[in-house]
Design a protein around this motif. Structure first.
Motif, PDB file in Angstrom:
ATOM      1  N   GLY A 148      53.668  51.997  30.656  1.00  0.00           N
ATOM      2  CA  GLY A 148      54.783  52.742  31.256  1.00  0.00           C
ATOM      3  C   GLY A 148      54.436  53.523  32.496  1.00  0.00           C
ATOM      4  O   GLY A 148      55.328  54.100  33.118  1.00  0.00           O
ATOM      5  N   HIS A 149      53.181  53.595  32.862  1.00  0.00           N
ATOM      6  CA  HIS A 149      52.857  54.255  34.132  1.00  0.00           C
ATOM      7  C   HIS A 149      51.852  53.442  34.951  1.00  0.00           C
ATOM      8  O   HIS A 149      51.265  52.481  34.455  1.00  0.00           O
ATOM      9  CB  HIS A 149      52.413  55.711  33.932  1.00  0.00           C
ATOM     10  CG  HIS A 149      51.197  55.855  33.086  1.00  0.00           C
ATOM     11  ND1 HIS A 149      51.239  56.305  31.789  1.00  0.00           N
ATOM     12  CD2 HIS A 149      49.886  55.617  33.355  1.00  0.00           C
ATOM     13  CE1 HIS A 149      50.020  56.336  31.296  1.00  0.00           C
ATOM     14  NE2 HIS A 149      49.191  55.925  32.213  1.00  0.00           N
ATOM     15  N   ALA A 150      51.676  53.841  36.202  1.00  0.00           N
ATOM     16  CA  ALA A 150      50.851  53.067  37.130  1.00  0.00           C
ATOM     17  C   ALA A 150      49.382  53.377  36.933  1.00  0.00           C
ATOM     18  O   ALA A 150      48.993  54.551  36.935  1.00  0.00           O
ATOM     19  CB  ALA A 150      51.262  53.384  38.567  1.00  0.00           C
ATOM     20  N   ASP A 151      48.592  52.350  36.782  1.00  0.00           N
ATOM     21  CA  ASP A 151      47.165  52.550  36.557  1.00  0.00           C
ATOM     22  C   ASP A 151      46.325  51.839  37.598  1.00  0.00           C
ATOM     23  O   ASP A 151      46.705  50.790  38.116  1.00  0.00           O
ATOM     24  CB  ASP A 151      46.756  51.981  35.192  1.00  0.00           C
ATOM     25  CG  ASP A 151      47.463  52.662  34.064  1.00  0.00           C
ATOM     26  OD1 ASP A 151      47.060  53.786  33.728  1.00  0.00           O
ATOM     27  OD2 ASP A 151      48.456  52.085  33.556  1.00  0.00           O
ATOM     28  N   GLU A 152      45.193  52.436  37.830  1.00  0.00           N
ATOM     29  CA  GLU A 152      44.156  51.762  38.613  1.00  0.00           C
ATOM     30  C   GLU A 152      42.880  52.027  37.859  1.00  0.00           C
ATOM     31  O   GLU A 152      42.472  53.172  37.693  1.00  0.00           O
ATOM     32  CB  GLU A 152      44.105  52.329  40.027  1.00  0.00           C
ATOM     33  CG  GLU A 152      43.125  51.596  40.888  1.00  0.00           C
ATOM     34  CD  GLU A 152      43.461  51.705  42.373  1.00  0.00           C
ATOM     35  OE1 GLU A 152      42.781  51.043  43.148  1.00  0.00           O
ATOM     36  OE2 GLU A 152      44.369  52.476  42.723  1.00  0.00           O
ATOM     37  N   GLN A 153      42.268  51.015  37.324  1.00  0.00           N
ATOM     38  CA  GLN A 153      41.106  51.253  36.465  1.00  0.00           C
ATOM     39  C   GLN A 153      40.157  50.059  36.465  1.00  0.00           C
ATOM     40  O   GLN A 153      40.535  48.943  36.796  1.00  0.00           O
ATOM     41  CB  GLN A 153      41.547  51.542  35.039  1.00  0.00           C
ATOM     42  CG  GLN A 153      42.509  50.500  34.511  1.00  0.00           C
ATOM     43  CD  GLN A 153      42.753  50.654  33.029  1.00  0.00           C
ATOM     44  OE1 GLN A 153      41.877  50.353  32.213  1.00  0.00           O
ATOM     45  NE2 GLN A 153      43.924  51.123  32.661  1.00  0.00           N
ATOM     46  N   ARG A 160      27.745  43.158  28.769  1.00  0.00           N
ATOM     47  CA  ARG A 160      28.184  42.258  27.703  1.00  0.00           C
ATOM     48  C   ARG A 160      29.641  41.809  27.884  1.00  0.00           C
ATOM     49  O   ARG A 160      30.077  40.850  27.296  1.00  0.00           O
ATOM     50  CB  ARG A 160      28.005  42.935  26.349  1.00  0.00           C
ATOM     51  CG  ARG A 160      26.530  42.898  25.907  1.00  0.00           C
ATOM     52  CD  ARG A 160      26.339  43.647  24.605  1.00  0.00           C
ATOM     53  NE  ARG A 160      26.755  45.045  24.728  1.00  0.00           N
ATOM     54  CZ  ARG A 160      26.837  45.880  23.714  1.00  0.00           C
ATOM     55  NH1 ARG A 160      26.574  45.474  22.504  1.00  0.00           N
ATOM     56  NH2 ARG A 160      27.179  47.145  23.916  1.00  0.00           N
ATOM     57  N   SER A 161      30.384  42.549  28.709  1.00  0.00           N
ATOM     58  CA  SER A 161      31.784  42.156  28.967  1.00  0.00           C
ATOM     59  C   SER A 161      32.020  42.095  30.470  1.00  0.00           C
ATOM     60  O   SER A 161      31.341  42.766  31.245  1.00  0.00           O
ATOM     61  CB  SER A 161      32.725  43.167  28.321  1.00  0.00           C
ATOM     62  OG  SER A 161      32.437  44.471  28.808  1.00  0.00           O
ATOM     63  N   GLN A 162      32.994  41.286  30.850  1.00  0.00           N
ATOM     64  CA  GLN A 162      33.296  41.077  32.267  1.00  0.00           C
ATOM     65  C   GLN A 162      33.888  42.359  32.878  1.00  0.00           C
ATOM     66  O   GLN A 162      34.670  43.060  32.227  1.00  0.00           O
ATOM     67  CB  GLN A 162      34.313  39.943  32.370  1.00  0.00           C
ATOM     68  CG  GLN A 162      34.500  39.408  33.765  1.00  0.00           C
ATOM     69  CD  GLN A 162      35.651  38.414  33.814  1.00  0.00           C
ATOM     70  OE1 GLN A 162      36.199  38.024  32.798  1.00  0.00           O
ATOM     71  NE2 GLN A 162      36.011  38.027  35.022  1.00  0.00           N
ATOM     72  N   VAL A 163      33.524  42.666  34.123  1.00  0.00           N
ATOM     73  CA  VAL A 163      34.137  43.801  34.808  1.00  0.00           C
ATOM     74  C   VAL A 163      35.496  43.358  35.346  1.00  0.00           C
ATOM     75  O   VAL A 163      35.594  42.375  36.067  1.00  0.00           O
ATOM     76  CB  VAL A 163      33.254  44.302  35.967  1.00  0.00           C
ATOM     77  CG1 VAL A 163      33.968  45.409  36.735  1.00  0.00           C
ATOM     78  CG2 VAL A 163      31.917  44.792  35.442  1.00  0.00           C
ATOM     79  N   VAL A 164      36.544  44.060  34.967  1.00  0.00           N
ATOM     80  CA  VAL A 164      37.893  43.725  35.422  1.00  0.00           C
ATOM     81  C   VAL A 164      38.480  44.923  36.159  1.00  0.00           C
ATOM     82  O   VAL A 164      38.493  46.032  35.628  1.00  0.00           O
ATOM     83  CB  VAL A 164      38.804  43.354  34.226  1.00  0.00           C
ATOM     84  CG1 VAL A 164      40.208  43.019  34.724  1.00  0.00           C
ATOM     85  CG2 VAL A 164      38.216  42.189  33.469  1.00  0.00           C
ATOM     86  N   HIS A 165      38.926  44.690  37.366  1.00  0.00           N
ATOM     87  CA  HIS A 165      39.561  45.753  38.140  1.00  0.00           C
ATOM     88  C   HIS A 165      41.071  45.582  38.028  1.00  0.00           C
ATOM     89  O   HIS A 165      41.600  44.532  38.375  1.00  0.00           O
ATOM     90  CB  HIS A 165      39.115  45.666  39.598  1.00  0.00           C
ATOM     91  CG  HIS A 165      39.755  46.696  40.467  1.00  0.00           C
ATOM     92  ND1 HIS A 165      40.378  46.396  41.646  1.00  0.00           N
ATOM     93  CD2 HIS A 165      39.890  48.039  40.302  1.00  0.00           C
ATOM     94  CE1 HIS A 165      40.863  47.501  42.182  1.00  0.00           C
ATOM     95  NE2 HIS A 165      40.586  48.519  41.398  1.00  0.00           N
ATOM     96  N   ILE A 166      41.734  46.568  37.518  1.00  0.00           N
ATOM     97  CA  ILE A 166      43.191  46.494  37.393  1.00  0.00           C
ATOM     98  C   ILE A 166      43.828  47.451  38.388  1.00  0.00           C
ATOM     99  O   ILE A 166      43.601  48.652  38.342  1.00  0.00           O
ATOM    100  CB  ILE A 166      43.654  46.871  35.971  1.00  0.00           C
ATOM    101  CG1 ILE A 166      43.063  45.879  34.958  1.00  0.00           C
ATOM    102  CG2 ILE A 166      45.181  46.854  35.902  1.00  0.00           C
ATOM    103  CD1 ILE A 166      43.481  46.177  33.540  1.00  0.00           C
TER     104      ILE A 166
END
Ligand SMILES: [Ca+2]
Ligand SMILES: [Ca+2]
Ligand SMILES: [Ca+2]
Length: 596
Positions: A148-153, A160-166
């Motif tokens: 429900g709100h705008a994210d940048e993370q 061990r896990s892929q880096v994901v930029h959202i």
């Protein structure tokens, strides 16, 4: 739409004849003249990417400066309300629409805009509005994580896990549409949520139909402009949200909003932004419906020219060619038509001559490359651009109304890397070739800014000086263009071009003559020497330049150069030959002695 009771349409008029008789002058309103301190909120003069306070009242107060220069068509930056500021940059340029129906309060109210248009018309200047149909500003985010709100993370460790930029404001292109994601994986199309920040004017768009999610393509940010899906359907870099311009509701909203601005002001044309990011079917609908609606109210000869920021003539020219899709596609397009006039192949009346900007302005006049490339470019012109006038349009085929420019708000100014002599040659070129010349504000003051926003200087810093050498040169060229019909309306023929750039005697020479067409008996011969190294002549290995003027005609150079002052005479020889030598980076404009 609310204009405090002023929103009654005006009586419309056709305020211009042949568009080739006009010289366009491009104004970024925020940077031209500040005539009203009352609208100077959030102004920061110290930063080139902030509001600077220029407005319509200021422009109106300086119309005599433009009349003195000689320009006769004002193209002004978009008039409607924009996002105020986004990512620490302001919407002073006007290309971040928020409300297509309300005036930009930084520039004034409807009264001020009407007053500007009226005052321009009183000086026989017509007015062109800059319009955007491809996108709105950064008005919504994609709620990818459904919270429900705008994210940048950033998610994931990388170990061990892929880096994901959202980035929910401006995610990368996805041909399926931006997808929602939960910890369990993808969850279907991401909802879009309009922002509500009155301070920065990130508010839901108007007209209200544009608040529907299905009016947008929702595919995220374009990464590759050569991919047709991304080119047409991606969000323009900077988070500018792409409208689904194939929808009837969007087509109709754009015609209504923009025709309304003309009905409220009696302005005379549109310059249209980012045309290659919008489907052809939209241009057919938009151009035809605007023409029909305005013509029904008495406004004819309304000029619509587009910007395709591209060097390929066949691509740029395609927007000016009559072109129909398959019968099925046409039937679908006609479902959008409510007024009884079926869609034809007509599109825009003209385009910026971007291919020539690269080939001639940059490569030849700035960088000194060979001039035969201009001849090649011109040779392809009849094929690349529309050859028949649009119905209810300008009465001229688009290939006769290309808009020729040197500087604009999206490219570094000529003087950023070029010199004054080269600039003057380029000016002589655009003021004497086929098409409409367009001068970007500040060129006359020798502004030299580099890339955006450095090329968007405040004109008031010049003191509106009318005595500088480039102001005077443009003034003189425009006067000559007015005087000699050949320069406006004559057919055009190359009389010399050269592939040589070294010590050869014709290196750097480009020459063309203009005559016939709609120019009566008027004749002009233009000879340019773009060589930065030496004097040159249009002759090589004993072969002289031959022109179409009658043998024995005495031609007078009305420009002059350090070796031969204005008034110098050249007689056409028995075989049509003309002998002339030009010092480096100079040009001649030759007219018959009885026409000077
Ligand atoms: Ca102001
Ligand atoms: Ca979110
Ligand atoms: Ca688009």
């Amino acid at each position: 739409m609310s204009f405090d009771g002023l929103d009654q349409p005006l009586e419309l008029h056709t305020n211009t004849g042949d568009w080739r008789d006009r010289v366009i002058y491009q104004v970024l309103v925020d940077r031209f003249s500040d005539g009203d301190a009352g609208n100077d909120y959030t102004v920061d003069l110290t930063a080139p990417a902030r509001w600077h306070g220029g407005d319509w009242a200021g422009l109106e107060s300086r119309l005599d400066y433009l009349r003195d220069l000689g320009v006769s068509a004002l193209w002004i930056s978009p008039v409607y309300k924009n996002v105020e500021t986004d990512a620490d940059v302001d919407g002073y340029h006007g290309y971040w629409p928020q409300d297509f129906t309300a005036p930009n309060e930084h520039f004034g109210d409807l009264m001020a805009l009407r007053s500007l248009v009226r005052a321009a018309h009183q000086r026989d200047m017509v007015v062109i509005f800059d319009v955007v149909v491809n996108h709105v500003g950064q008005l919504f985010f994609y709620d990818i994580n459904l919270n429900g709100h705008a994210d940048e993370q950033v998610r994931g460790s990388g170990a061990r896990s892929q880096v994901v930029h959202i980035n929910e404001h401006d995610p990368d292109f996805d041909p399926r549409g931006i997808q929602a994601e939960t910890s369990l994986g993808e969850a279907g199309p991401a909802p879009i949520i309009f922002k509500h920040d009155p301070l920065t004017n990130h508010m839901p768009p108007l007209p209200a139909v544009l608040q529907r999610a299905d009016m947008y393509n929702k595919k995220g940010r374009t990464l590759d402009f050569e991919d047709p899906d991304q080119l047409l359907h991606g969000d323009f870099p900077g988070g500018l949200k792409d409208l689904d311009t194939s929808r009837c509701e969007v087509k109709q909203a754009m015609v209504d909003s923009y025709a309304r601005w003309i009905e409220l002001t009696d302005a005379d044309g549109f310059r249209i932004d980012t045309i290659k990011h919008v489907e052809r079917e939209f241009w057919r609908y938009f151009a035809q419906k605007v023409r029909q609606r305005l013509a029904a109210q008495g406004k004819n000869n309304f000029f619509m020219f587009g910007e395709a920021f591209d060097g390929r003539p066949e691509l740029v020219g395609a927007y000016t060619k009559s072109e129909l899709p398959s019968a099925d596609a046409l039937a679908r397009e006609n479902q959008c038509v409510a007024d009884g006039f079926p869609i034809t192949g007509d599109q825009l009346d003209g385009v910026f001559h971007f291919p020539q900007y690269y080939t001639a302005i940059r490569d030849v006049f700035r960088d000194g490359l060979s001039t035969d490339r201009i001849e090649q470019l011109w040779a392809g012109r009849a094929m690349a651009y529309g050859g028949k006038p649009n119905e209810l349009g300008t009465g001229l085929p688009p290939q006769k109304t290309l808009v020729n420019f040197i500087d604009n708000h999206d490219v570094p100014r000529f003087l950023f890397q070029g010199d004054r002599a080269g600039l003057h040659l380029a000016l002589l070129f655009i003021m004497s070739e086929d098409g409409l010349p367009c001068v970007y504000y500040g060129t006359e003051q020798e502004f030299a800014g580099g890339n955006d926003p450095a090329n968007r200087e405040d004109l008031w810093k010049s003191g509106y000086d009318e005595g500088g050498p480039t102001f005077a040169f443009i003034q003189r060229l425009i006067a000559l263009r007015k005087q000699h019909a050949a320069l406006r309306r004559g057919d055009q023929r190359v009389t010399w071009a050269s592939g040589r750039t070294g010590d050869e005697p014709d290196a750097g020479v480009f020459a063309f003559e203009r005559s016939g067409g709609d120019a009566g008996a008027s004749y002009a011969l233009v000879v340019l020497n773009a060589s930065k190294k030496h004097a040159s002549s249009p002759a090589f290995q004993g072969a002289p330049m031959k022109v179409g003027a009658k043998p024995g005609t005495v031609l007078v150079d009305v420009i002059g150069n350090p070796g031969a002052p204005a008034g110098s005479k050249y007689t056409v020889g028995a075989g049509g030959e003309v002998t002339i030598a030009l010092p480096k980076q100079t040009g001649a404009l030759l007219v018959p002695i009885d026409q000077q």
